[in-house]
Design an enzyme around this catalytic site. Structure first.
Site, PDB file in Angstrom:
ATOM      1  N   TYR A 157      60.199 -12.130   2.648  1.00 39.72           N
ATOM      2  CA  TYR A 157      59.292 -11.358   1.811  1.00 39.72           C
ATOM      3  C   TYR A 157      57.983 -12.100   1.570  1.00 39.72           C
ATOM      4  CZ  TYR A 157      57.820  -8.218  -1.940  1.00 39.72           C
ATOM      5  OH  TYR A 157      57.131  -7.306  -2.707  1.00 39.72           O
ATOM      6  N   TYR A 161      52.611 -13.354   2.749  1.00 43.93           N
ATOM      7  CA  TYR A 161      51.627 -13.957   1.859  1.00 43.93           C
ATOM      8  C   TYR A 161      51.211 -15.337   2.370  1.00 43.93           C
ATOM      9  CZ  TYR A 161      52.993 -10.224  -1.315  1.00 43.93           C
ATOM     10  OH  TYR A 161      53.245  -8.991  -1.873  1.00 43.93           O
TER      11      TYR A 161
END
Length: 397
Positions: A157, A161
């Site tokens: 996840y 980023y």
């Protein structure tokens, strides 16, 4: 040299992902869960609205910069961390800083903690984030948001980023959500960053913003220093050094394991009580203006037994035209005795017969030595039966 160190974006991203994956493995082995957080600043730190136009609150607040927004986030985090420590709520993980559409920073955090602590940690962080302008529109819903991670999905996840802040490798074209004033907008990565993470890196460097920060883990400096230690040195040091060294090495199909490294360093959330540290020695360093003593890494040390393992380091020296002057600070051996200065020396190098200015630069215009050809013709003619004095020449000029 840059391509072989963490200055290389691919190596930097790979090391970060190795550490994140190791943190997740250690958490699962110890019955911990992941908490994904999003923390933003009050609306007065946003220079513009999402659909254009200057934000009136930003103007009224004195036009704060992205650096001011980062400092606000750091202060809020310091208060939250102190309260969590007082309440005995321990955690570890990572923090990532990213820009909003107008350059205002916001944070994403991946925190691992005990299942019974996850709700209390979220409450403490939210309370500290709402102490300032907590009653403005959308603050309670969007100032601090939390998402409990599924087992095995935390590293995947947060991977996007990490990629968006380093080199865009494997980053998704969409999936980022920007929030301001209660408005939630799905943003395309190409629209936000111009199609490259170089814009994010430039934003972070321009405003002095630290993009990635590890929380509650053993130091990565020791991990990197272990890569410079040979197996023979590690084995000769101590059993503890050899065990930590083995975890940090890659050998064929065997990959380096941050999870094993954490175990052999004493685990997460241990503060400074890790078992193997960086060994340093004080060396004399000739600076531009003075000689100082600096701590130089020379290997690793077993903090419990005091045994050491030296690392292999290369010492880089200049060669070629400046090579012979490296030990005399810009003065050749032939000039050293006479006190004459070298016409060309490395920037910042000092000579024994000159004084370096204390400013960063010398703003004086550099001119060649004046010759008779530089003096006006009239100045060398006789005036009233005599040659003009230099003072008279200067006054006439």
């Amino acid at each position: 040299l840059s391509a072989k160190s963490t200055s290389n974006p691919a190596i930097r991203r790979g090391e970060l992902m190795t550490r994140i994956r190791g943190c997740e493995e250690w958490a699962e082995a110890n019955g911990m869960v992941g908490l994904f957080t999003t923390q933003t600043t009050p609306s007065r730190f946003h220079a513009t609205h999402r659909h254009g136009g200057t934000n009136e609150k930003w103007t009224a607040a004195g036009r704060p910069t992205p650096k001011d927004g980062q400092q606000w986030l750091c202060k809020a985090w310091a208060r939250a961390r102190a309260e969590l420590d007082r309440r005995g709520l321990s955690f570890y993980g990572f923090r990532v800083a990213e820009p909003h559409h107008d350059g205002t920073p916001h944070w994403h955090g991946l925190l691992f903690c005990r299942p019974q602590s996850i709700g209390r940690i979220a409450v403490v962080i939210r309370r500290q984030w709402l102490k300032d302008a907590g009653d403005e529109a959308g603050a309670k819903e969007h100032r601090a948001k939390f998402l409990r991670m599924e087992s095995g999905g935390a590293s995947g996840y947060i991977a996007k980023y990490i990629a968006k802040g380093i080199d865009d490798a494997g980053a998704m074209a969409s999936g980022h959500v920007d929030e301001q004033g209660g408005e939630v907008v799905a943003m395309d990565q190409g629209d936000m960053f111009g199609g490259g993470a170089a814009r994010v890196a430039a934003w972070a460097r321009s405003h002095g913003i630290r993009q990635f920060q590890a929380l509650g883990q053993p130091p990565v400096t020791v991990w990197r220093e272990l890569r410079r230690v040979t197996q023979a040195q590690a084995v000769a040091g101590s059993d503890r050094i050899a065990a930590v060294w083995s975890a940090a090495q890659r050998d064929g199909a065997k990959r380096a394991s941050w999870a094993v490294y954490m175990v052999r360093q004493g685990g997460a959330m241990a503060g400074r009580n890790y078992r193997v540290g960086v060994d340093v020695e004080q060396v004399e360093h000739q600076g531009r203006y003075e000689t100082i003593n600096k701590a130089k890494p020379v290997g690793v040390v077993d903090k419990l037994q005091g045994k050491r393992a030296a690392s292999e380091r290369k010492e880089w020296r200049t060669r070629g035209a400046w090579g012979s002057r490296g030990s005399t600070h810009g003065v050749t051996s032939a000039q050293q005795g006479s006190g004459q200065l070298s016409r060309h020396r490395p920037m910042g190098a000092k000579a024994t017969a000159c004084v370096t200015p204390w400013t960063r630069v010398n703003n004086c215009t550099r001119r060649q030595a004046e010759t008779i050809a530089d003096v006006p013709v009239w100045a060398v003619k006789k005036q009233a039966g005599r040659l003009m004095t230099w003072a008279e020449v200067v006054r006439r000029e």
